[in-house]
Scaffold this active site. Structure first.
Site, mmCIF file in Angstrom:
data_model
loop_
_atom_site.group_PDB
_atom_site.id
_atom_site.type_symbol
_atom_site.label_atom_id
_atom_site.label_comp_id
_atom_site.label_asym_id
_atom_site.label_seq_id
_atom_site.Cartn_x
_atom_site.Cartn_y
_atom_site.Cartn_z
ATOM 1 N N MET A 129 0.844 -1.205 0.000
ATOM 2 C CA MET A 129 0.000 0.000 0.000
ATOM 3 C C MET A 129 0.874 1.247 0.000
ATOM 4 O O MET A 129 0.722 2.120 -0.841
ATOM 5 C CB MET A 129 -0.883 0.036 1.266
ATOM 6 N N GLY A 133 5.409 8.906 -1.070
ATOM 7 C CA GLY A 133 4.600 10.105 -0.840
ATOM 8 C C GLY A 133 3.222 9.835 -0.279
ATOM 9 O O GLY A 133 2.394 10.751 -0.187
ATOM 10 N N ALA A 134 2.914 8.592 0.079
ATOM 11 C CA ALA A 134 1.558 8.270 0.546
ATOM 12 C C ALA A 134 1.576 7.080 1.493
ATOM 13 O O ALA A 134 1.748 5.936 1.072
ATOM 14 C CB ALA A 134 0.656 7.946 -0.651
ATOM 15 N N GLU A 247 -6.259 -6.465 10.347
ATOM 16 C CA GLU A 247 -4.853 -6.189 10.650
ATOM 17 C C GLU A 247 -4.733 -5.547 12.037
ATOM 18 O O GLU A 247 -3.856 -5.900 12.828
ATOM 19 C CB GLU A 247 -4.288 -5.240 9.579
ATOM 20 N N ARG A 248 -5.639 -4.625 12.324
ATOM 21 C CA ARG A 248 -5.547 -3.891 13.601
ATOM 22 C C ARG A 248 -5.857 -4.785 14.795
ATOM 23 O O ARG A 248 -5.231 -4.650 15.854
ATOM 24 C CB ARG A 248 -6.452 -2.663 13.548
ATOM 25 N N GLN A 341 13.818 0.826 31.519
ATOM 26 C CA GLN A 341 14.350 1.651 32.603
ATOM 27 C C GLN A 341 14.770 0.780 33.795
ATOM 28 O O GLN A 341 15.812 1.004 34.408
ATOM 29 C CB GLN A 341 13.284 2.678 33.030
ATOM 30 N N HIS A 343 15.924 -2.085 33.724
ATOM 31 C CA HIS A 343 17.147 -2.823 33.389
ATOM 32 C C HIS A 343 18.395 -1.945 33.472
ATOM 33 O O HIS A 343 19.510 -2.454 33.314
ATOM 34 C CB HIS A 343 17.075 -3.380 31.960
#
Ligand SMILES: Cc1cc2nc3c(=O)[nH]c(=O)nc-3n(C[C@H](O)[C@H](O)[C@H](O)COP(=O)(O)OP(=O)(O)OC[C@H]3O[C@@H](n4cnc5c(N)ncnc54)[C@H](O)[C@@H]3O)c2cc1C
Length: 387
Positions: A129, A133-134, A247-248, A341, A343
């Site tokens: 996809m 530029g997109a 997908e989400r 943090q 660690h």
């Protein structure tokens, strides 16, 4: 995993499948992952082995030589990969993005041609996809597909394409009305990458996901046959909206499991680390941080599991999928930051799993719909209005 016992929607066959996936990952993926991180790509052999083990494309039916499972089998693969911290194999892009487009919108011929090969791992899938530029603005896509006597002539460029170095099949978004930005200007194509005119660009050098190939792809007047069109001309946007919801949800499932993995790694570390004559876990700050993280992760688990149940029952709309991705990816960002943090300096070293988890997690708020894009979707659904 945390709170395993509270997940009654997983049946016995899912639990057995989980054991199989776990042992496959231990045997065939974990030992090679460091080498793949150096190579910037996973071996094809691993894909073939995953296919043979029934790990790929769980939901494809037996008619197309698939395992005939359901979405929860796919979720098991996503979770188990997160639980062992392997981010290289782009199995979920293949099984969760490419395959559903074909299953949902493909003709009988398209399904018979591609699904068996995707199930076996002989063909590897990618989704094309994004362009230089997109990205968020998919109406700005400039890759074009123009009708010619032999079929369609495709011209353009894609970028950031996961599985791009390996892909045999690209589900490609191209403008079939190149001068327009309307919702009917885009179409999807099943592009066979062995055709003349297809070219792979470089394997991009990323902050994280070092073992996963992410590439530029070029289409130099590539001619695909008429039947490479997926669905109808002009259906591209509505097909993408459908695909992006799945997908989400898959990203939400993955990010929840990744947060649990980061927490487990951190818990083990604080139990080992000694400073000022005490264990790191004995400091009140450590206990309070871990208590907060434990709580946030437990809330996330309840939420993601509710989304999973809604998804398999068929009741998950695009807005709800956006909510799930927004919350879990932001939560993962908070969790890996706090875990790193705890660690100290070792957390910044790539030899420690938390350093990789931190770098890998950063992209989750960008790819598959950035947090800002998701807020737009949710905001529009709440208050109304056009984008
Ligand atoms: C590791 C990786 C793997 C990827 N895999 C794939 C893949 O397999 N296939 C594929 O097609 N793409 C893939 N992508 C691309 C990814 O989907 C895009 O990067 C993403 O959609 C954002 O697009 P962009 O990078 O062009 O950023 P832009 O769209 O230019 O965004 C720039 C900034 O503007 C913000 N923004 C965007 N819209 C709005 C708005 N309406 N209001 C306010 N702010 C806004 C964004 O959130 C961001 O902060 C991948 C990216 C990465 C990094």
């Amino acid at each position: 995993m945390l709170d395993e016992e509270y997940r009654p929607f997983f049946r016995e066959d899912h639990r057995l499948f989980r054991d199989q996936v776990r042992s496959f990952l231990e045997r065939e993926i974990e030992p090679h992952h460091e080498q793949w991180e150096r190579d910037g790509v996973v071996s094809r052999d691993a894909w073939l082995k995953a296919g043979a083990a029934g790990i790929l494309c769980s939901s494809v039916t037996e008619e197309h030589e698939g395992p005939g499972g359901d979405y929860l089998h796919n979720a098991v693969v996503i979770e188990e990969m997160a639980y062992v911290g392997v981010s290289g194999p782009g199995f979920w892009i293949h099984s969760e993005m490419v395959v559903p487009y074909i299953e949902t919108f493909g003709t009988a011929e398209q399904k018979s041609r591609w699904l068996p090969q995707l199930v076996s791992g002989e063909a590897i899938g990618a989704v094309g996809m994004s362009e230089p530029g997109a990205g968020s603005d998919l109406r700005g896509i400039t890759t074009s597909a123009v009708r010619v006597p032999e079929g369609w002539r495709i011209r353009g460029q894609k970028v950031f394409i996961s599985n791009g170095q390996l892909a045999d099949l690209v589900v490609l978004a191209a403008k079939t009305s190149p001068k327009e930005r309307s919702s009917r200007s885009l179409s999807l194509f099943l592009v066979d990458t062995s055709l003349p005119g297809f070219r792979r660009g470089k394997n991009l050098d990323k902050l994280g996901y070092h073992a996963q190939d992410t590439s530029e792809l070029f289409f130099d007047d590539l001619i695909v046959p008429e039947d490479a069109l997926l669905g109808n001309e002009g259906d591209g946007f509505s097909q993408l909206i459908h695909g992006l919801a799945r997908e989400r949800i898959s990203i939400a499932v993955s990010c929840q499991a990744k947060a649990e993995y980061a927490f487990r790694q951190t818990l083990a570390y604080v139990k080992e680390r000694k400073l000022f004559g005490r264990g790191l876990g004995e400091f009140q700050n450590t206990r309070f941080r871990l208590a907060d993280l434990r709580t946030e992760i437990a809330v996330g688990r309840a939420y993601v599991d509710q989304m999973l149940v809604r998804y398999i029952e068929g009741g998950l709309d695009a807005e709800t999928a956006a909510l799930a991705k927004l919350w879990t990816t932001e939560m993962l960002g908070r969790v890996v930051d706090a875990c790193l943090q705890l660690h100290g300096g070792w957390g910044y070293m790539r030899e420690f799993p938390i350093a990789r988890a931190y770098a890998d997690a950063r992209v989750e708020r960008i790819a598959g719909g950035s947090s800002e894009v998701l807020r737009e979707i949710i905001g529009r659904a709440v208050v109304g209005g056009e984008r």
